[in-house]
Scaffold this motif. Structure first.
Motif, short mmCIF file in Angstrom:
data_model
loop_
_atom_site.label_atom_id
_atom_site.label_comp_id
_atom_site.label_asym_id
_atom_site.label_seq_id
_atom_site.Cartn_x
_atom_site.Cartn_y
_atom_site.Cartn_z
N LYS A 141 0.83 -1.21 0.00
CA LYS A 141 0.00 0.00 0.00
C LYS A 141 0.87 1.25 0.00
O LYS A 141 0.54 2.25 -0.65
CB LYS A 141 -0.93 0.00 1.21
N THR B 285 2.47 1.65 -3.53
CA THR B 285 1.51 2.12 -4.54
C THR B 285 0.84 3.42 -4.15
O THR B 285 -0.12 3.86 -4.79
CB THR B 285 0.43 1.04 -4.77
N LYS B 286 1.34 4.03 -3.05
CA LYS B 286 0.88 5.34 -2.57
C LYS B 286 -0.60 5.35 -2.18
O LYS B 286 -1.28 6.35 -2.28
CB LYS B 286 1.14 6.42 -3.62
N LYS B 287 -1.08 4.18 -1.71
CA LYS B 287 -2.45 4.12 -1.20
C LYS B 287 -2.51 4.63 0.25
O LYS B 287 -3.58 5.00 0.73
CB LYS B 287 -2.97 2.69 -1.28
N ILE B 288 -1.38 4.59 0.93
CA ILE B 288 -1.28 5.17 2.28
C ILE B 288 -0.01 6.01 2.33
O ILE B 288 0.93 5.78 1.56
CB ILE B 288 -1.25 4.08 3.38
N SER B 289 0.01 6.96 3.28
CA SER B 289 1.18 7.83 3.43
C SER B 289 2.23 7.14 4.31
O SER B 289 1.97 6.14 4.96
CB SER B 289 0.77 9.16 4.07
N TYR C 103 1.72 4.50 7.37
CA TYR C 103 2.47 3.23 7.38
C TYR C 103 3.18 3.06 8.73
O TYR C 103 3.12 1.99 9.34
CB TYR C 103 3.48 3.23 6.24
#
Length: 297
Positions: free
Chosen positions: A267, A270-274, A278
């Motif tokens: 995640k 793929t830059k779905k979370i910062s 994380y």
């Protein structure tokens, strides 16, 4: 005492003395300083020696019966006694007790680094003022309980100062355990916290003298936090966290943990979370907060 009445003005001070320091009262009276003892109905006034002796006599009389009760209920009360607050007696009466405020102060220390640093500075100032007091024959530094004093200031660890150099490990003081990441305690003031983080980043990048210690303590705190999270997860699943797990089950748990970390990393990639999210999910809410050593002063 002298700072309460300056430039010809009148003023009042409250003086706290131990039994060994009571000669200071006579010294003040010789200097024509009016001194009055606190009234007996003052809650914060400790009991007299006679009251303490009476309490000891009552303990001796009730000792055998009390011991039987304690033995009968020892196992049932073992866990609750560990979190029991201190009982501080008062001269106002046998049923009057002084509230133990140290747990509340400890919470303030853990929430705001400003309180932590002020406590450390107050402790070092107190020690040096005591050591350099003009009435050294009354205020003897050798008889000062430095460990109990540190506890009263709600310190998490002893500061680095010459007066403590040869006393580490010899005084009655219990520092904060590795589960408390002292370096993660931040300032509530965002400006001060931003400046602290900037200084810390520069120190860690340069490999400063505290860098290795900071990183080691952070890893220890993270490891203990993971153990706590794992224990909470076991309880949430209805399992007994104290029960020994089989080898196969431990392997399954480790694979689940690795799979969780892998999902989080994907995640992040793929830059779905910062990066902050994380770190929060990997290490807990306090991850990323560092600081210089509390005892650096």
């Amino acid at each position: 005492v002298g700072r309460s009445a300056r430039a010809g003005r009148t003023g009042k001070s409250l003086v706290f003395l131990t039994r060994k320091e009571e000669a200071y009262v006579d010294f003040l009276r010789l200097k024509k300083v009016p001194v009055n003892e606190l009234p007996d109905d003052e809650v914060c006034k400790p009991p007299t020696d006679e009251d303490s002796d009476n309490d000891e006599d009552e303990k001796d009389e009730k000792g055998p019966k009390k011991a039987k009760n304690e033995n009968a209920n020892k196992d049932a009360n073992e866990s609750s006694s560990a979190v029991e607050k201190k009982v501080i007696k008062s001269s106002a009466g046998p049923d009057v007790f002084v509230p133990d405020v140290l747990p509340s102060i400890r919470k303030l220390v853990l929430k705001d680094r400003d309180v932590l640093e002020k406590g450390t500075k107050a402790y070092t100032s107190y020690i040096r003022a005591y050591k350099e007091h003009q009435c050294g024959f009354i205020f003897r530094f050798a008889s000062l309980d430095l460990g109990v004093l540190a506890t009263s200031f709600s310190l998490l660890r002893l500061p680095k100062m010459p007066e403590l150099r040869d006393k580490l490990g010899k005084i009655n003081f219990k520092p904060a355990g590795p589960e408390i990441n002292i370096h993660a305690i931040s300032f509530k003031d965002k400006t001060r916290e931003a400046a602290r983080q900037k200084r810390l980043a520069a120190e860690l990048a340069a490999g400063g003298k505290n860098a290795k210690q900071i990183k080691a303590e952070q890893r220890a705190a993270e490891r203990i936090q993971k153990q706590k999270d794992r224990r909470a997860a076991e309880i949430a699943k209805g399992r007994n966290p104290n029960k020994k797990r089989g080898k196969q089950q431990r392997i399954f748990d480790e694979w689940d943990e690795l799979a969780k970390e892998e999902r989080l990393y994907k995640k992040l990639r793929t830059k779905k979370i910062s990066k902050e999210e994380y770190d929060r999910q990997m290490y807990g809410e306090k991850a990323g907060g560092d600081s210089s050593d509390e005892g650096s002063d």
